[in-house]
Each structure stands twice: as structure tokens, then as C-alpha cells.
Design a protein around this motif. Structure first.
Motif, mmCIF file in Angstrom:
data_model
loop_
_atom_site.group_PDB
_atom_site.id
_atom_site.type_symbol
_atom_site.label_atom_id
_atom_site.label_comp_id
_atom_site.label_asym_id
_atom_site.label_seq_id
_atom_site.Cartn_x
_atom_site.Cartn_y
_atom_site.Cartn_z
ATOM 1 N N ILE A 37 38.409 47.023 37.524
ATOM 2 C CA ILE A 37 38.249 45.872 37.976
ATOM 3 C C ILE A 37 37.581 44.698 37.814
ATOM 4 N N ASP A 38 38.192 43.783 36.298
ATOM 5 C CA ASP A 38 37.390 42.724 36.355
ATOM 6 C C ASP A 38 37.448 41.642 37.548
ATOM 7 N N SER A 39 37.111 40.843 37.109
ATOM 8 C CA SER A 39 35.938 39.582 38.439
ATOM 9 C C SER A 39 37.549 39.367 38.942
ATOM 10 N N LEU A 40 38.525 38.865 38.574
ATOM 11 C CA LEU A 40 39.653 38.779 39.459
ATOM 12 C C LEU A 40 39.932 39.766 40.572
ATOM 13 N N GLY A 41 39.874 40.985 40.299
ATOM 14 C CA GLY A 41 39.700 42.609 41.031
ATOM 15 C C GLY A 41 38.808 42.111 42.057
ATOM 16 N N LEU A 42 37.723 42.014 41.981
ATOM 17 C CA LEU A 42 36.171 41.763 41.975
ATOM 18 C C LEU A 42 36.488 40.972 43.578
ATOM 19 N N VAL A 43 37.064 39.539 43.220
ATOM 20 C CA VAL A 43 37.530 38.672 44.877
ATOM 21 C C VAL A 43 38.096 39.055 45.654
ATOM 22 N N GLU A 44 39.266 40.292 44.865
ATOM 23 C CA GLU A 44 40.208 39.736 45.969
ATOM 24 C C GLU A 44 39.659 41.963 46.786
ATOM 25 N N SER A 45 38.933 42.419 46.278
ATOM 26 C CA SER A 45 38.430 43.855 46.937
ATOM 27 C C SER A 45 37.459 43.077 47.326
ATOM 28 N N ILE A 46 37.109 41.787 47.600
ATOM 29 C CA ILE A 46 35.639 41.039 49.127
ATOM 30 C C ILE A 46 36.767 40.561 49.895
ATOM 31 N N PHE A 47 37.831 39.444 49.155
ATOM 32 C CA PHE A 47 38.939 39.422 49.992
ATOM 33 C C PHE A 47 39.354 40.531 51.569
ATOM 34 N N ALA A 48 39.258 41.323 50.232
ATOM 35 C CA ALA A 48 40.405 42.756 51.519
ATOM 36 C C ALA A 48 38.937 43.872 52.343
ATOM 37 N N PHE A 49 37.921 43.456 51.750
ATOM 38 C CA PHE A 49 36.803 44.029 52.481
ATOM 39 C C PHE A 49 36.314 42.650 53.322
ATOM 40 N N GLU A 50 36.693 41.580 53.496
ATOM 41 C CA GLU A 50 36.275 41.108 54.951
ATOM 42 C C GLU A 50 37.493 41.317 55.471
ATOM 43 N N GLU A 51 38.298 41.545 54.824
ATOM 44 C CA GLU A 51 39.723 41.405 55.691
ATOM 45 C C GLU A 51 39.884 42.655 56.918
ATOM 46 N N GLU A 52 39.513 43.824 56.202
ATOM 47 C CA GLU A 52 40.067 44.510 56.982
ATOM 48 C C GLU A 52 38.165 45.267 57.502
ATOM 49 N N PHE A 53 37.157 44.423 57.147
ATOM 50 C CA PHE A 53 36.353 45.020 58.383
ATOM 51 C C PHE A 53 35.966 44.344 59.837
ATOM 52 N N ASP A 54 36.646 42.443 58.613
ATOM 53 C CA ASP A 54 36.337 41.325 59.660
ATOM 54 C C ASP A 54 34.649 40.923 59.889
ATOM 55 N N ILE A 55 34.400 40.941 58.297
ATOM 56 C CA ILE A 55 33.170 40.858 57.731
ATOM 57 C C ILE A 55 33.042 39.569 57.024
ATOM 58 N N SER A 56 31.595 39.086 56.726
ATOM 59 C CA SER A 56 31.983 38.037 55.318
ATOM 60 C C SER A 56 30.899 38.841 54.962
ATOM 61 N N VAL A 57 31.392 38.525 53.403
ATOM 62 C CA VAL A 57 30.471 38.930 52.422
ATOM 63 C C VAL A 57 30.069 38.256 51.397
ATOM 64 N N PRO A 58 28.620 38.721 51.581
ATOM 65 C CA PRO A 58 27.464 37.230 50.901
ATOM 66 C C PRO A 58 28.382 37.379 49.580
ATOM 67 N N PHE A 59 28.770 36.657 49.286
ATOM 68 C CA PHE A 59 29.206 37.210 47.489
ATOM 69 C C PHE A 59 29.468 36.229 46.626
#
Length: 91
Positions: A37-59
């Protein structure tokens, strides 16, 4: 699979999808780099976590080492997401 998958299972599913791997190929001790997972994949993962769990990731993608969100391993990410979900539920 359980009707309401655990946070751990849901985080692993998101990471596996980003890495284009099966869930059982994603181990808790693995880093995102090891999973391909590269930096773009990481950012996409962060967005997916935020959407899946309705949270705001401090990243901060520009300064990942300055972030309060630990991305050193799959287990660290699971722990960080669990913490954010618990904080949201307590609020």
C-alpha cells in the motif's frame, strides 16, 4: 461471518481491499509497505475508515510522522480506529 463484524475485521477488510489481497493474507504485524500500500492507498484507506466508522482520523498526509494516528502496522491501525470509535461513542 458475523452479522455485525468487529472493528478489527472491518479494518482488515478495508486494508485487504486497498492491497488487493485476501483478508487472510493481512496479518496484524504487517506494515502497509509490506502489503504494497503506497501513500495514495494509505489516504484512500483513511477515507474508507472515516466513512465506515463515521469518525474523523487525525492524519496529515503531508506529514504522516507528525500524525496522532499510528500507521506502523495493521495492529496499530486497528487499535487507533478502536480508540477513535470508543471516543466517538463516549461523546
Amino acid at each position: 461471518m458475523a452479522e455485525n463484524p468487529s472493528i478489527r475485521d472491518r479494518v482488515i477488510a478495508i486494508i485487504a481491499e486497498q492491497a488487493v489481497l485476501e483478508r487472510d493474507q493481512v496479518g496484524p504485524e504487517m506494515s502497509l509497505t509490506e502489503l504494497g500500500i503506497d501513500s495514495l492507498g494509505l489516504v484512500e484507506s483513511i477515507f474508507a475508515f472515516e466513512e465506515e466508522f463515521d469518525i474523523s482520523v487525525p492524519f496529515n498526509a503531508n506529514e504522516p510522522s507528525e500524525s496522532d494516528f499510528d500507521i506502523s502496522s495493521v495492529a496499530a491501525i486497528i487499535g487507533a480506529v478502536e480508540k477513535l470509535v470508543a471516543e466517538k461513542e463516549a461523546a
